[in-house]
Design an enzyme around this catalytic site. Structure first.
Site, short mmCIF file in Angstrom:
data_model
loop_
_atom_site.label_atom_id
_atom_site.label_comp_id
_atom_site.label_asym_id
_atom_site.label_seq_id
_atom_site.Cartn_x
_atom_site.Cartn_y
_atom_site.Cartn_z
N CYS A 2 52.37 105.79 -43.92
CA CYS A 2 52.35 106.91 -42.98
C CYS A 2 53.52 107.86 -43.22
O CYS A 2 54.64 107.44 -43.48
CB CYS A 2 52.45 106.40 -41.55
SG CYS A 2 51.10 105.32 -41.11
N ARG A 28 52.76 109.61 -50.32
CA ARG A 28 53.04 108.31 -49.70
C ARG A 28 51.76 107.48 -49.54
O ARG A 28 51.84 106.28 -49.31
CB ARG A 28 53.69 108.51 -48.33
CG ARG A 28 55.06 109.15 -48.42
CD ARG A 28 55.59 109.48 -47.05
NE ARG A 28 55.88 108.31 -46.26
CZ ARG A 28 57.00 107.60 -46.33
NH1 ARG A 28 57.93 107.96 -47.17
NH2 ARG A 28 57.17 106.56 -45.56
N TRP A 75 48.17 105.93 -42.87
CA TRP A 75 47.64 104.92 -43.79
C TRP A 75 47.26 103.75 -42.89
O TRP A 75 48.11 103.10 -42.29
CB TRP A 75 48.75 104.51 -44.78
CG TRP A 75 48.31 103.65 -45.90
CD1 TRP A 75 47.82 104.06 -47.12
CD2 TRP A 75 48.33 102.21 -45.95
NE1 TRP A 75 47.55 102.97 -47.90
CE2 TRP A 75 47.84 101.83 -47.23
CE3 TRP A 75 48.70 101.20 -45.05
CZ2 TRP A 75 47.73 100.51 -47.62
CZ3 TRP A 75 48.59 99.89 -45.45
CH2 TRP A 75 48.12 99.54 -46.72
N ASN A 101 55.25 105.36 -37.66
CA ASN A 101 55.07 104.66 -38.94
C ASN A 101 55.60 103.26 -38.72
O ASN A 101 56.72 103.10 -38.21
CB ASN A 101 55.86 105.40 -40.03
CG ASN A 101 55.93 104.64 -41.34
OD1 ASN A 101 55.09 103.79 -41.62
ND2 ASN A 101 56.91 104.95 -42.16
N GLY A 102 54.81 102.25 -39.08
CA GLY A 102 55.25 100.87 -38.88
C GLY A 102 54.16 100.09 -38.17
O GLY A 102 53.00 100.52 -38.12
N GLU A 479 53.91 95.74 -66.85
CA GLU A 479 53.96 97.10 -66.31
C GLU A 479 52.82 97.95 -66.90
O GLU A 479 52.20 98.74 -66.18
CB GLU A 479 55.33 97.72 -66.61
CG GLU A 479 55.52 99.14 -66.13
CD GLU A 479 55.34 99.35 -64.62
OE1 GLU A 479 55.27 98.38 -63.86
OE2 GLU A 479 55.23 100.53 -64.23
N LYS A 483 49.98 99.70 -64.51
CA LYS A 483 49.69 101.15 -64.50
C LYS A 483 48.18 101.38 -64.62
O LYS A 483 47.62 102.20 -63.90
CB LYS A 483 50.40 101.87 -65.66
CG LYS A 483 51.88 102.03 -65.51
CD LYS A 483 52.34 103.11 -64.55
CE LYS A 483 52.60 102.66 -63.17
NZ LYS A 483 53.67 101.87 -62.76
N GLU A 486 46.39 100.28 -61.42
CA GLU A 486 46.72 101.11 -60.26
C GLU A 486 45.98 102.43 -60.24
O GLU A 486 45.47 102.84 -59.21
CB GLU A 486 48.21 101.50 -60.31
CG GLU A 486 49.18 100.56 -59.74
CD GLU A 486 50.60 101.12 -59.83
OE1 GLU A 486 51.30 101.04 -58.83
OE2 GLU A 486 51.01 101.63 -60.90
N HIS A 502 46.32 79.80 -72.71
CA HIS A 502 46.03 78.88 -71.61
C HIS A 502 45.19 79.56 -70.54
O HIS A 502 45.51 79.48 -69.35
CB HIS A 502 47.35 78.35 -71.03
CG HIS A 502 48.18 77.65 -72.05
ND1 HIS A 502 48.01 76.33 -72.39
CD2 HIS A 502 49.16 78.13 -72.86
CE1 HIS A 502 48.86 76.01 -73.34
NE2 HIS A 502 49.57 77.09 -73.65
N LYS A 602 53.03 105.05 -51.92
CA LYS A 602 54.25 105.16 -52.71
C LYS A 602 55.32 104.19 -52.21
O LYS A 602 56.00 103.54 -52.99
CB LYS A 602 54.78 106.59 -52.61
CG LYS A 602 56.04 106.84 -53.40
CD LYS A 602 55.73 106.93 -54.87
CE LYS A 602 56.95 107.05 -55.74
NZ LYS A 602 56.64 106.65 -57.11
#
Ligand code: G6P
Length: 607
Positions: A2, A28, A75, A101-102, A479, A483, A486, A502, A602
């Protein structure tokens, strides 16, 4: 997650500014948007589920009267994305507006008590209890600030809350505990926001609001006090070095691409952090019995690489842990003799802050590595190192990852100087290698961008990818896979090449893409063995290798090349860059917006 923006000015309508500020908070991550203003004794509101541009086309977000207003990007946590669940939320009489927000953990209990007393709710959110609670306190004669302080005493959870009311139409109040809020200061105008870029085109002067504090903003000034005992807080504004241009796309089609291209400068600027500043962090780490590195997401991959850098250069082996699992892993076995390095670009990831607070409670020293001055992690750390990437807007971290690695490399070298794990001469060689990296990263982008676009066109429709590395390159592989997952939504796993036999190898059949990260280091010959195994099963081999490494390139179906002269310990810094570019172009080829991946945010400000 948010995003909050509030503005109080003397005259002129604030809605167009709120709309633009919300656009600057889009990164965000959000699913709904809303704006409320106060004018002529009324609250005016527009809110809806959807992207800001869509909602603006439908409702015209610029068209609300009033020189005081709040805006919010939501969000969803409690209640699906919908118009009614969007913020702001009002009290029963439409006189109090709140954005939040929270998460309010005890909202069900509060809501049922409020309902029993006759309050009606129009959303499924946890937030909506707040305006109704403020309403009750104000009905008893309290002003907005006192009412909010009383709300703070009853709610459990984490919050950044901004509220305003028609009953006090020249001000707004903001309080926080666990979620970010910063105040922006300009002559005759005050701003409050979840993040600096929201007001950066207007001012770079900011005043921090800390957990447990409440601020009252009017056009003329800001007053801050502690919620617990009403102690006044006098805090000077500080100037941030970020500029509004840095938070704009600057001719690039997406922030992510712009930020990839900014990496050489980001690394260069981070290398300018003074040696004494790095040495102080190194001293805390060196004196510790045990060292942990805690982080989430991409920052977690920096921790994995950091472990290798510290281990190979300084003989110190920190334990990288997910911040979210930290307290479940260390079982309170932390003391004042231990050190926890918290890595978080935003400085606001709730899991990382919670883990840092937990470590501090047990007496451990906390060293923070973050990109945001004054962020929550810096308020919970004994010592903070600020990376110099400038604002990062793309949800997928790129330049902030490189600068985290750069700082970890600098600390590793400072540690190496004191532990004498390697010769001074080797330390100076490594230092020279670090200084070459901005130029190497720049060359890597120039050399590989077109190839990334071509390979993306050839491989974008493969449903699944494996990324493999050994040693420090496990971090690079992880990473690279993150990417792709995502922003392009291809299934991708980053693994140790040693472990690939394995399990992951079972996925491999004709044409299955396996990406190998192969710097010229001690792992190379074993990596060749892994490449052969995958080839034998028909895999398409995509590799990232050193320029002139004909053996690796010869074994690969396709490859990216990195200039020679990279010190192996720092290889993640240039080797990850082609993988960032590859993911970017795969996302583009598939028609996705790389800056706004679905469901992601974000900075993740809920546990
Ligand atoms: C989110 C972001 C990632 C980031 C992670 C940790 O998941 O989308 O890009 O790596 O949070 O964020 P932090 O700010 O703590 O580094």
């Amino acid at each position: 997650m948010c995003g909050i923006i509030g503005v109080v000015q003397k005259r002129g309508d604030v809605a167009p500014f709120l709309h633009q500020a919300l656009k600057r908070l889009e990164y965000r991550g959000y699913d709904s948007v809303g704006i409320t203003t106060v004018a002529n004794g009324h609250l005016y509101m527009k809110k809806e589920r959807g992207r800001i541009d869509e909602v603006h086309r439908k409702l015209n977000l610029d068209d609300l009267p009033g020189s005081i207003g709040i805006g919010h990007t939501r969000w969803a946590t409690h209640g699906m994305p919908s118009m009614l669940n969007s913020h702001p939320h009002f009290d029963c009489k439409d006189q109090i507006a709140v954005v939040h927000n929270g998460v309010i953990d005890n909202f069900l209990e509060l809501r049922s008590k409020l309902s029993a007393r006759g309050h009606t709710f129009s959303s499924d959110t946890d937030t909506e209890v707040i305006p109704h609670m403020i309403e009750e306190f104000m009905n008893e004669g309290q002003d907005l600030k006192t009412a909010m302080k009383n709300v703070a005493l009853q709610i459990e959870g984490t919050y950044a809350v901004v509220a305003m009311t028609t009953r006090e139409p020249d001000k707004m109040c903001a309080m926080r505990d666990g979620n970010p809020l910063v105040i922006g200061e300009e002559e005759g105008v005050h701003y409050i926001s979840s993040d600096i870029p929201a007001f950066l085109p207007k001012t770079n002067k900011m005043i921090l609001l800390l957990d447990g504090e409440i601020a009252t903003l009017s056009a003329d000034g800001v007053e801050i006090e502690k919620i617990s005992d009403a102690t006044k807080v006098l805090r000077e504004a500080i100037k941030v070095s970020w500029t509004a241009d840095q938070a704009e796309r600057g001719g690039f089609p997406h922030f992510m691409l712009k930020e990839i291209h900014e990496q050489p400068d980001a690394v260069k600027n981070t290398l300018r952090i003074r040696r004494e500043v790095i040495a102080e962090a190194a001293e805390i780490i060196r004196n510790a019995d045990r060292v942990y590195m805690i982080a989430m997401g991409t920052s977690g991959h920096a921790a994995v690489a950091g472990q290798h850098m510290f281990g190979s250069l300084a003989g110190i082996l920190p334990v990288p842990e997910l911040a979210s699992d930290f307290s479940d892993t260390v079982y309170d076995r932390l003391s004042s003799r231990d050190c926890v390095i918290a890595i978080t670009q935003s400085g606001e990831t709730t899991d990382t802050i919670a883990a840092a607070k937990y470590a501090k409670r047990l007496g451990a020293k906390v060293v923070a590595i973050t990109n945001v001055v004054g962020s929550s992690i810096t308020q919970n750390a004994d010592y903070s190192l600020i990376t110099q990437a400038g604002p990062e807007i793309g949800v997928a971290a790129t330049k902030t990852f490189l600068v985290q690695l750069t700082v970890l490399a600098q600390i590793a070298l400072a540690l190496a100087e004191t532990t004498q794990f390697i010769d001074d001469y080797v330390v100076s060689q490594k230092r020279a290698g670090l200084l070459r990296l901005p130029e190497i990263v720049s060359e890597t982008i120039a050399r590989n961008e077109e190839r990334a676009r071509t390979l993306a066109a050839a491989y974008y429709d493969r449903p699944s990818f494996l990324f493999l590395g050994r040693g420090v390159s496990v971090a690079t592989a992880k990473e690279g896979a993150l990417k792709l997952k995502e922003i392009a939504y291809n299934h991708a796993e980053g693994y140790s090449a040693g472990e690939s036999k394995h399990g992951p190898i079972a996925l491999v059949q004709d044409g299955y893409p396996v990406v190998f990260v192969v710097p010229r280091d001690g792992t190379r010959s074993r990596m060749i063995g892994n490449i052969m195994e995958m080839k034998a099963r028909g895999a398409s081999i995509l590799s990232v290798a050193e320029r002139g490494d004909e053996e690796i390139c010869g074994l690969s179906t396709q490859y990216f090349e990195i200039q020679t002269g990279v010190e192996p310990e720092f290889s993640t810094i240039p080797f990850v860059v082609p993988l960032q570019l590859f993911s970017y172009y795969v996302a583009l080829k598939k028609g996705y917006d790389p800056d706004k991946p679905r469901n992601l945010a974000k900075s993740v400000t809920v546990l």
